[in-house]
Design an enzyme around this catalytic site. Structure first.
Site, short mmCIF file in Angstrom:
data_model
loop_
_atom_site.label_atom_id
_atom_site.label_comp_id
_atom_site.label_asym_id
_atom_site.label_seq_id
_atom_site.Cartn_x
_atom_site.Cartn_y
_atom_site.Cartn_z
N TYR A 142 0.84 -1.20 0.00
CA TYR A 142 0.00 0.00 0.00
C TYR A 142 0.88 1.25 0.00
O TYR A 142 0.71 2.15 -0.84
CB TYR A 142 -0.94 -0.01 1.22
CG TYR A 142 -1.62 1.32 1.42
CD1 TYR A 142 -2.60 1.76 0.52
CD2 TYR A 142 -1.27 2.18 2.46
CE1 TYR A 142 -3.20 2.99 0.67
CE2 TYR A 142 -1.87 3.41 2.62
CZ TYR A 142 -2.83 3.81 1.72
OH TYR A 142 -3.43 5.05 1.86
N LEU B 90 -9.36 1.63 13.66
CA LEU B 90 -9.58 1.63 15.11
C LEU B 90 -10.89 2.29 15.54
O LEU B 90 -11.68 1.68 16.25
CB LEU B 90 -8.38 2.29 15.82
CG LEU B 90 -8.54 2.36 17.34
CD1 LEU B 90 -8.59 0.98 17.96
CD2 LEU B 90 -7.41 3.17 17.96
N PHE C 107 -4.54 -4.52 19.45
CA PHE C 107 -3.43 -5.27 18.85
C PHE C 107 -2.10 -4.90 19.51
O PHE C 107 -1.41 -3.98 19.07
CB PHE C 107 -3.36 -4.98 17.35
CG PHE C 107 -4.57 -5.45 16.57
CD1 PHE C 107 -5.14 -6.69 16.79
CD2 PHE C 107 -5.14 -4.63 15.59
CE1 PHE C 107 -6.24 -7.13 16.06
CE2 PHE C 107 -6.24 -5.06 14.85
CZ PHE C 107 -6.79 -6.31 15.09
N GLY D 170 3.27 -5.48 11.01
CA GLY D 170 3.47 -4.27 10.20
C GLY D 170 3.05 -2.97 10.87
O GLY D 170 3.15 -1.91 10.25
N1 UFG Z 1 -6.00 -1.20 16.22
C1 UFG Z 1 -6.40 -2.05 17.23
N2 UFG Z 1 -7.53 -2.78 17.04
C2 UFG Z 1 -8.29 -2.70 15.90
C3 UFG Z 1 -7.89 -1.81 14.87
C4 UFG Z 1 -6.73 -1.08 15.07
O1 UFG Z 1 -5.75 -2.16 18.27
O2 UFG Z 1 -9.30 -3.42 15.79
C5 UFG Z 1 -4.80 -0.38 16.41
C6 UFG Z 1 -3.74 -0.68 15.35
O3 UFG Z 1 -2.93 -1.76 15.77
C7 UFG Z 1 -3.00 0.66 15.29
C8 UFG Z 1 -4.08 1.70 15.60
O4 UFG Z 1 -5.14 0.98 16.22
O5 UFG Z 1 -2.05 0.71 16.31
C9 UFG Z 1 -4.61 2.38 14.36
O6 UFG Z 1 -4.95 1.38 13.41
P1 UFG Z 1 -5.83 1.68 12.09
O7 UFG Z 1 -6.05 0.35 11.44
O8 UFG Z 1 -7.01 2.46 12.47
O9 UFG Z 1 -4.90 2.60 11.21
P2 UFG Z 1 -3.39 2.39 10.72
O10 UFG Z 1 -2.53 3.26 11.58
O11 UFG Z 1 -3.00 0.98 10.62
O12 UFG Z 1 -3.47 2.90 9.23
C10 UFG Z 1 -3.89 4.19 8.87
C11 UFG Z 1 -4.62 4.15 7.54
C12 UFG Z 1 -3.70 3.68 6.45
C13 UFG Z 1 -2.46 4.54 6.43
C14 UFG Z 1 -1.85 4.61 7.79
C15 UFG Z 1 -0.75 5.62 7.74
O13 UFG Z 1 -5.70 3.27 7.61
O14 UFG Z 1 -4.37 3.77 5.22
O15 UFG Z 1 -2.79 5.03 8.76
O16 UFG Z 1 -0.12 5.71 8.94
F1 UFG Z 1 -1.56 4.00 5.60
#
Ligand code: UFG
Length: 333
Positions: free
Chosen positions: A145, A195, A213, A288
């Site tokens: 991505y 999240l 997580f 990741g």
């Molecule tokens: N998390 C949980 N439980 C869940 C979902 C998320 O604990 O059910 C945690 C994740 O581990 C992370 C945080 O919440 O630590 C945020 O997670 P998100 O999935 O909401 O977002 P990400 O940080 O993984 O990703 C977002 C965007 C991506 C982008 C990224 C850039 O969704 O498209 O930010 O930093 F690439």
């Protein structure tokens, strides 16, 4: 009559794109939407906004749409955005995100459209060496991505060099959340992975529990830290960038509020706003996930005059809650 820019929004039926359409429409811009509806929702776009159900790969059709609608500027949101999915399906991500942008840029070149606002991402930085993250920091994505977006930034730089008429701004989003103030449109990803929606799903009983997580990260409470920016502030930055764009521009801006919240802090804030306990289970780390990501957004604030209005996540949670309470099953199919 005031000479307002005419805007094509790709991915205008998606979460962030639909918020852009709403704001542009309300501000009196001519706005048209291009979306193939593979992930977006037709109902997220007002009936009176010209809508083209077209795929990014349809270069000739896009050229026609640009000409017929006399488009001045393209805001390009249409893309896949789930990090985990990109690891499973890299070809689809490169095809849609990188190949799709390339096709769109080619259509723009043929139609003589020279202004481009690109949805980039903090994922182009990968695991940062230091935080807060500045725009000139090393970019080394850690998943397809991030690379798929990084490649578009690369293409834009080369195209910009070759064509001095062309100007672009790439906006690197951190964690976007919240909904329009009136609760009329919101986030509806299927499946949902983010999240804040997942917290709300657990609060509504749509999910049994929220899984946190990882609790052993090198952060004060052991959970990951992210920079949560309200979707309405994010869109405000797009409009400022669009208005500022000039031929030859090659701009890159971080969009975050410059403050990190841990997963536990997000949960605490949500429990206050929602006035209920969120059922939680503590799980393993998600592969990741960097421990800590937050932006320095001084450049956007200084150069674009961007001033995020929602610097307290409670605002974001409140607005998201408004949408989900009224649309527990999201948009109608
Ligand atoms: N998390 C949980 N439980 C869940 C979902 C998320 O604990 O059910 C945690 C994740 O581990 C992370 C945080 O919440 O630590 C945020 O997670 P998100 O999935 O909401 O977002 P990400 O940080 O993984 O990703 C977002 C965007 C991506 C982008 C990224 C850039 O969704 O498209 O930010 O930093 F690439």
């Amino acid at each position: 009559m005031e000479n307002k820019l005419r805007v094509l929004v790709t991915g205008g039926a998606g979460y962030i794109g639909s918020h852009a359409v709403k704001t542009l429409h309300e501000k009196g811009y001519y706005v048209a939407v291009l979306d193939n509806l593979c992930r977006g929702h037709r109902k997220a776009v007002p009936e009176d906004v010209p809508f083209f159900q077209t795929d990014l790969q349809e270069t000739d059709r896009i050229e026609e749409i640009l000409r017929e609608n006399k488009i001045d500027v393209v805001m390009h949101f249409a893309a896949f955005m789930a990090v985990g999915e990109s690891v499973q399906c890299p070809i689809e991500y490169y095809r849609n995100n990188t190949g799709g942008a390339l096709s769109l840029l080619y259509a723009m070149k043929k139609a003589g459209v020279c202004r481009f606002i690109f949805s980039s991402t903090a994922a182009t930085y990968g695991e940062p060496e230091t935080t807060p993250i500045y725009e000139d920091q090393r970019q080394l994505p850690v998943n397809p991505y991030g690379w798929s977006k990084w490649m578009v930034e690369r293409i834009l730089k080369d195209y910009g060099k070759a064509n001095p008429e062309f100007g672009f701004t790439a906006l690197r989003y951190f964690n976007v959340g919240g909904s329009a103030e009136d609760g009329s449109i919101g986030e509806d990803h299927r499946p949902e992975t983010h999240l804040l929606p997942k917290i709300i799903y657990a609060a509504l009983g749509k999910d049994e529990k929220l899984t946190v997580f990882g609790t052993d990260y090198p952060t004060p409470d052991g959970t990951c830290i992210r920079d949560y920016v309200h979707v309405e502030d994010l869109i405000a930055a797009h409009i400022l960038a669009m208005e500022a764009i000039k031929p030859g521009d090659q701009k890159f801006y971080n969009l975050g509020i410059g403050h990190g919240y841990s997963v536990k802090e997000m949960l605490d804030a949500a429990e206050k706003v929602l006035e209920r306990k969120i059922p939680v289970v503590y799980g393993e780390r998600r592969p990741g996930d960097p421990a800590r990501l937050y932006a320095n957004s001084d450049k956007a604030q200084k150069e674009l005059g961007w001033k995020p209005l929602h610097t307290d996540v409670a605002d974001m949670i409140e607005s998201a809650w408004k949408w989900y309470k009224n649309h527990p099953n999201g948009y109608p199919d």
